[in-house]
Design a protein around this motif. Structure first.
Motif, PDB file in Angstrom:
ATOM      1  N   ASN A  82       0.843  -1.202   0.000  1.00 43.93           N
ATOM      2  CA  ASN A  82       0.000   0.000   0.000  1.00 43.93           C
ATOM      3  C   ASN A  82       0.878   1.251   0.000  1.00 43.93           C
ATOM      4  O   ASN A  82       1.876   1.321   0.717  1.00 43.93           O
ATOM      5  CB  ASN A  82      -0.910   0.031   1.230  1.00 43.93           C
ATOM      6  CG  ASN A  82      -1.897  -1.108   1.255  1.00 43.93           C
ATOM      7  OD1 ASN A  82      -2.061  -1.834   0.274  1.00 43.93           O
ATOM      8  ND2 ASN A  82      -2.571  -1.286   2.389  1.00 43.93           N
ATOM      9  N   ARG A  83       0.489   2.232  -0.801  1.00 41.08           N
ATOM     10  CA  ARG A  83       1.249   3.468  -0.940  1.00 41.08           C
ATOM     11  C   ARG A  83       0.465   4.616  -0.295  1.00 41.08           C
ATOM     12  O   ARG A  83      -0.707   4.816  -0.595  1.00 41.08           O
ATOM     13  CB  ARG A  83       1.526   3.762  -2.410  1.00 41.08           C
ATOM     14  CG  ARG A  83       2.295   2.648  -3.104  1.00 41.08           C
ATOM     15  CD  ARG A  83       2.290   2.840  -4.589  1.00 41.08           C
ATOM     16  NE  ARG A  83       2.974   4.084  -4.975  1.00 41.08           N
ATOM     17  CZ  ARG A  83       2.677   4.769  -6.067  1.00 41.08           C
ATOM     18  NH1 ARG A  83       1.707   4.382  -6.880  1.00 41.08           N
ATOM     19  NH2 ARG A  83       3.352   5.867  -6.356  1.00 41.08           N
ATOM     20  N   LEU A  84       1.121   5.361   0.576  1.00 40.94           N
ATOM     21  CA  LEU A  84       0.465   6.443   1.305  1.00 40.94           C
ATOM     22  C   LEU A  84       1.272   7.727   1.184  1.00 40.94           C
ATOM     23  O   LEU A  84       2.500   7.694   1.079  1.00 40.94           O
ATOM     24  CB  LEU A  84       0.292   6.069   2.781  1.00 40.94           C
ATOM     25  CG  LEU A  84      -0.529   4.804   3.049  1.00 40.94           C
ATOM     26  CD1 LEU A  84       0.380   3.606   3.245  1.00 40.94           C
ATOM     27  CD2 LEU A  84      -1.436   4.978   4.251  1.00 40.94           C
ATOM     28  N   THR A  85       0.559   8.845   1.218  1.00 39.32           N
ATOM     29  CA  THR A  85       1.189  10.161   1.141  1.00 39.32           C
ATOM     30  C   THR A  85       0.660  11.022   2.277  1.00 39.32           C
ATOM     31  O   THR A  85      -0.560  11.101   2.490  1.00 39.32           O
ATOM     32  CB  THR A  85       0.901  10.828  -0.212  1.00 39.32           C
ATOM     33  OG1 THR A  85       1.524  10.072  -1.249  1.00 39.32           O
ATOM     34  CG2 THR A  85       1.434  12.249  -0.233  1.00 39.32           C
ATOM     35  N   ARG A  86       1.591  11.676   3.000  1.00 37.00           N
ATOM     36  CA  ARG A  86       1.228  12.516   4.141  1.00 37.00           C
ATOM     37  C   ARG A  86       1.540  13.970   3.840  1.00 37.00           C
ATOM     38  O   ARG A  86       2.521  14.281   3.150  1.00 37.00           O
ATOM     39  CB  ARG A  86       1.998  12.077   5.384  1.00 37.00           C
ATOM     40  CG  ARG A  86       1.801  10.634   5.765  1.00 37.00           C
ATOM     41  CD  ARG A  86       2.704  10.239   6.927  1.00 37.00           C
ATOM     42  NE  ARG A  86       2.463  11.062   8.116  1.00 37.00           N
ATOM     43  CZ  ARG A  86       3.119  10.890   9.266  1.00 37.00           C
ATOM     44  NH1 ARG A  86       4.067   9.963   9.371  1.00 37.00           N
ATOM     45  NH2 ARG A  86       2.843  11.660  10.305  1.00 37.00           N
ATOM     46  N   ALA A  87       0.701  14.861   4.374  1.00 31.20           N
ATOM     47  CA  ALA A  87       0.947  16.295   4.174  1.00 31.20           C
ATOM     48  C   ALA A  87       0.169  17.103   5.207  1.00 31.20           C
ATOM     49  O   ALA A  87      -0.938  16.720   5.600  1.00 31.20           O
ATOM     50  CB  ALA A  87       0.550  16.728   2.774  1.00 31.20           C
ATOM     51  N   ASP A  88       0.758  18.226   5.637  1.00 29.12           N
ATOM     52  CA  ASP A  88       0.057  19.196   6.473  1.00 29.12           C
ATOM     53  C   ASP A  88      -0.564  20.241   5.551  1.00 29.12           C
ATOM     54  O   ASP A  88       0.120  20.838   4.710  1.00 29.12           O
ATOM     55  CB  ASP A  88       1.025  19.878   7.442  1.00 29.12           C
ATOM     56  CG  ASP A  88       1.504  18.936   8.531  1.00 29.12           C
ATOM     57  OD1 ASP A  88       0.658  18.232   9.122  1.00 29.12           O
ATOM     58  OD2 ASP A  88       2.727  18.878   8.776  1.00 29.12           O
ATOM     59  N   ILE A  89      -1.877  20.459   5.707  1.00 26.97           N
ATOM     60  CA  ILE A  89      -2.621  21.352   4.832  1.00 26.97           C
ATOM     61  C   ILE A  89      -3.194  22.504   5.654  1.00 26.97           C
ATOM     62  O   ILE A  89      -3.855  22.280   6.676  1.00 26.97           O
ATOM     63  CB  ILE A  89      -3.774  20.613   4.124  1.00 26.97           C
ATOM     64  CG1 ILE A  89      -3.258  19.329   3.459  1.00 26.97           C
ATOM     65  CG2 ILE A  89      -4.449  21.533   3.122  1.00 26.97           C
ATOM     66  CD1 ILE A  89      -2.233  19.560   2.367  1.00 26.97           C
ATOM     67  N   PRO A  90      -2.961  23.755   5.247  1.00 28.87           N
ATOM     68  CA  PRO A  90      -3.486  24.896   6.004  1.00 28.87           C
ATOM     69  C   PRO A  90      -4.995  25.052   5.819  1.00 28.87           C
ATOM     70  O   PRO A  90      -5.598  24.448   4.928  1.00 28.87           O
ATOM     71  CB  PRO A  90      -2.731  26.086   5.398  1.00 28.87           C
ATOM     72  CG  PRO A  90      -2.433  25.644   3.996  1.00 28.87           C
ATOM     73  CD  PRO A  90      -2.155  24.169   4.078  1.00 28.87           C
TER      74      PRO A  90
END
Length: 290
Positions: A82-90
């Protein structure tokens, strides 16, 4: 494996296949998925919308774009791929767009070789897929599963009987369940959607000592708009064999995004913060055979 052999003769399926050049190898699909959110404050997103790279599923090209742009961290969950992407979004609006061209090799199974393995022979990395989980209470439905299916021929025939029973006895009704609905509740109310059908199939298999797991991906339905779709896999003949109790599309058309113990392991988005989904628009189109 196509569970409903009449599916290929349905007008909508024939029309979709007519777009594909004649050949007998991989099916090529174009995926285009857009998600939109409204955020009241900075939130942390974990996205799971990218297709997995497998020997039976080759990524030709892909692109993941976030607007506004954000610093992303991507990783692969090694046991499943499984491929996952993380990010902080304002705070504000977020648009997520994932595009990919994927070649999918249809599975071919020799049904007479799809045997059940004794528990002692099940690979250690799959033993945990015999245990009950949040949505798949195989301990609570164990007695029912034994009464309904234990006398059947072991292997493929037994799991196919489970799949057929779910299809014949559980009504597909949009809105009849939610993200908290479990296999026991579906068994009692006899209504659900694809994730519920998959959870019930997994639960019956595990209750009969057959490892089973949850699979989610993109699919183009012969009748209806493309969407995320859930099915289940059973460990038979030393391989994973896919089953779809909904019979809504040939399993050959499923483009795998995630694999897990149940739906809890493969949400397309996990959000830590005050965010609301505004829209979801997955698109899948066949573009040829390769």
């Amino acid at each position: 494996m196509i569970n409903d052999p009449t599916l290929w003769t349905r007008p909508a399926v024939v029309a979709a296949l007519s777009k594909l050049p004649a050949s007998n190898t991989a099916l090529r699909f174009d995926v285009d998925c857009t998600l939109e959110y409204e955020l009241d404050a900075t939130s942390h997103f974990i996205l799971q919308i990218e297709v997995v790279d497998l020997p039976t599923q080759r990524i030709v090209s892909e692109k993941l774009a976030l607007q506004p742009a954000a610093t992303c961290r991507s990783f692969v969950h090694e046991p499943t791929g499984n491929r996952l992407t993380r990010a902080d979004i304002p705070a504000g609006k977020l648009n997520v767009r994932y595009q990919a061209t994927v070649d999918v090799v249809p599975p071919i199974y020799a049904k007479d070789k799809l045997f059940e393995a004794p528990v002692s022979d099940i690979p250690s990395e799959f033993v945990h897929l015999l245990a009950p989980t949040r949505y798949c209470e195989s301990d609570l439905l164990g007695s029912a599963a034994q009464k309904m299916f234990s006398s059947l021929a072991p292997g493929w025939a037994k799991v196919e009987a489970i799949r057929a029973w779910i299809h014949d006895n559980v009504e597909y009704v949009v809105g009849s369940s939610d993200t908290t609905t479990t296999a026991c509740e579906v068994f009692l109310q006899r209504k659900g959607v694809c994730r519920d059908f998959a959870h019930l199939g997994i639960t019956f298999c595990r209750a009969l000592n057959i490892p089973a797991r949850f699979v989610v991906g993109y699919v183009k339905f012969p009748e209806g708009a493309p969407d995320f779709h859930a099915v289940f896999e059973a460990w038979l003949g030393n391989q994973w064999v896919i089953f779809d109790a909904t019979e809504m599309a040939p399993v050959e058309w499923l483009i795998r995004v995630g694999t897990g113990r149940d739906a809890k392991d493969v949400p397309f988005a996990t959000i830590y913060g005050p965010a609301r989904m505004l829209s979801m628009a997955p698109s899948v189109e066949p573009s040829g055979r390769k």
